[in-house]
Scaffold this active site. Structure first.
Site, mmCIF file in Angstrom:
data_model
loop_
_atom_site.group_PDB
_atom_site.id
_atom_site.type_symbol
_atom_site.label_atom_id
_atom_site.label_comp_id
_atom_site.label_asym_id
_atom_site.label_seq_id
_atom_site.Cartn_x
_atom_site.Cartn_y
_atom_site.Cartn_z
ATOM 1 N N CYS A 93 -25.627 21.260 -38.411
ATOM 2 C CA CYS A 93 -27.226 20.354 -37.031
ATOM 3 C C CYS A 93 -27.697 20.998 -37.613
ATOM 4 O O CYS A 93 -28.075 22.644 -38.716
ATOM 5 C CB CYS A 93 -26.631 21.501 -35.882
ATOM 6 S SG CYS A 93 -27.666 20.782 -34.741
ATOM 7 N N HIS A 135 -23.584 13.020 -31.924
ATOM 8 C CA HIS A 135 -23.892 13.892 -32.078
ATOM 9 C C HIS A 135 -25.619 14.541 -31.425
ATOM 10 O O HIS A 135 -26.323 15.343 -31.207
ATOM 11 C CB HIS A 135 -23.761 14.546 -33.514
ATOM 12 C CG HIS A 135 -24.551 15.945 -33.640
ATOM 13 N ND1 HIS A 135 -23.906 16.902 -34.614
ATOM 14 C CD2 HIS A 135 -26.385 16.007 -34.004
ATOM 15 C CE1 HIS A 135 -24.980 18.143 -34.542
ATOM 16 N NE2 HIS A 135 -25.468 17.490 -34.378
ATOM 17 N N GLU A 136 -26.601 13.329 -32.064
ATOM 18 C CA GLU A 136 -27.951 13.695 -31.668
ATOM 19 C C GLU A 136 -28.045 13.045 -30.211
ATOM 20 O O GLU A 136 -29.176 13.901 -29.870
ATOM 21 C CB GLU A 136 -28.247 12.596 -32.151
ATOM 22 C CG GLU A 136 -28.705 12.525 -34.020
ATOM 23 C CD GLU A 136 -28.770 13.660 -34.614
ATOM 24 O OE1 GLU A 136 -29.809 14.464 -33.383
ATOM 25 O OE2 GLU A 136 -28.487 14.329 -35.376
ATOM 26 N N HIS A 139 -28.208 16.280 -28.323
ATOM 27 C CA HIS A 139 -29.143 16.979 -28.086
ATOM 28 C C HIS A 139 -29.732 16.411 -26.963
ATOM 29 O O HIS A 139 -30.630 17.196 -26.535
ATOM 30 C CB HIS A 139 -29.804 16.686 -29.444
ATOM 31 C CG HIS A 139 -29.831 17.417 -30.832
ATOM 32 N ND1 HIS A 139 -29.471 18.877 -30.535
ATOM 33 C CD2 HIS A 139 -28.743 17.104 -31.910
ATOM 34 C CE1 HIS A 139 -28.923 19.681 -31.594
ATOM 35 N NE2 HIS A 139 -28.782 18.120 -32.439
#
EC number: 3.5.1.88
Length: 170
Positions: A93, A135-136, A139
């Site tokens: 990341c 993953h994004e 966030h």
């Protein structure tokens, strides 16, 4: 376009749930362009708005360097609407530099959101694209990939990270 500063762990904005984007205007388009340039410069394959200090539900992903099939994907207010299977992938990341670890995720996802033109879009993804989208989107929920590590690995990470921060300020 401009290269933006990338927030790094433990910056508090990385733990905030991103606000929904209400309208697409010139400022948002500029942010999309700046995020894209920042992602390429880093270099990375994905970036969420809160990683550059903006609490907005916006991500950019581009696997072109890894996978010729996919180019730039811009998603505003993305949501995972379906999942299937499980996959373990070595992740890193931009907000947790120089740390990589195996993370379990869904092997396939369907994501809905809006493109930079405001049109609704749906993406069916597997493999690296599925991992990058999850993953994004994590966030945007205030989650980092380190939160998905098993407790022992996460504890080891935290100890190493504290030592790294201490050395950086010494």
């Amino acid at each position: 376009m401009a290269i933006l500063d990338i927030c790094t762990y433990p910056d508090p904005i990385l733990r905030q749930k991103a606000a929904s984007v209400e309208n697409i205007d010139e400022a948002l388009i500029k942010l999309i362009d700046d995020m894209t340039e920042t992602m390429y410069e880093a270099p990375g394959i994905g970036l969420a708005a809160n990683q550059v200090g903006r609490s907005l539900s916006l991500i950019v992903v581009d696997l072109q360097r890894q996978d010729e099939e996919h180019g730039l994907i811009v998603l505003i207010n993305p949501q995972i609407v379906a999942t299937q299977g499980e996959i373990t992938w070595e992740e890193g990341c931009l907000s947790v530099p120089e740390y990589f670890s195996a993370v379990k995720r869904h092997a396939e996802v369907v994501v809905r959101g809006y493109g930079r033109d405001g049109k609704e879009m749906e993406i069916q993804a597997g493999g690296l694209l599925a991992v990058a989208l999850q993953h994004e989107i994590d966030h945007l929920e205030g989650r980092l990939f380190i939160d998905r590590l098993n407790p022992i690995t996460r504890d080891i990470f935290k100890r190493k990270w504290k030592k790294k921060l201490k050395e950086a300020t010494a």
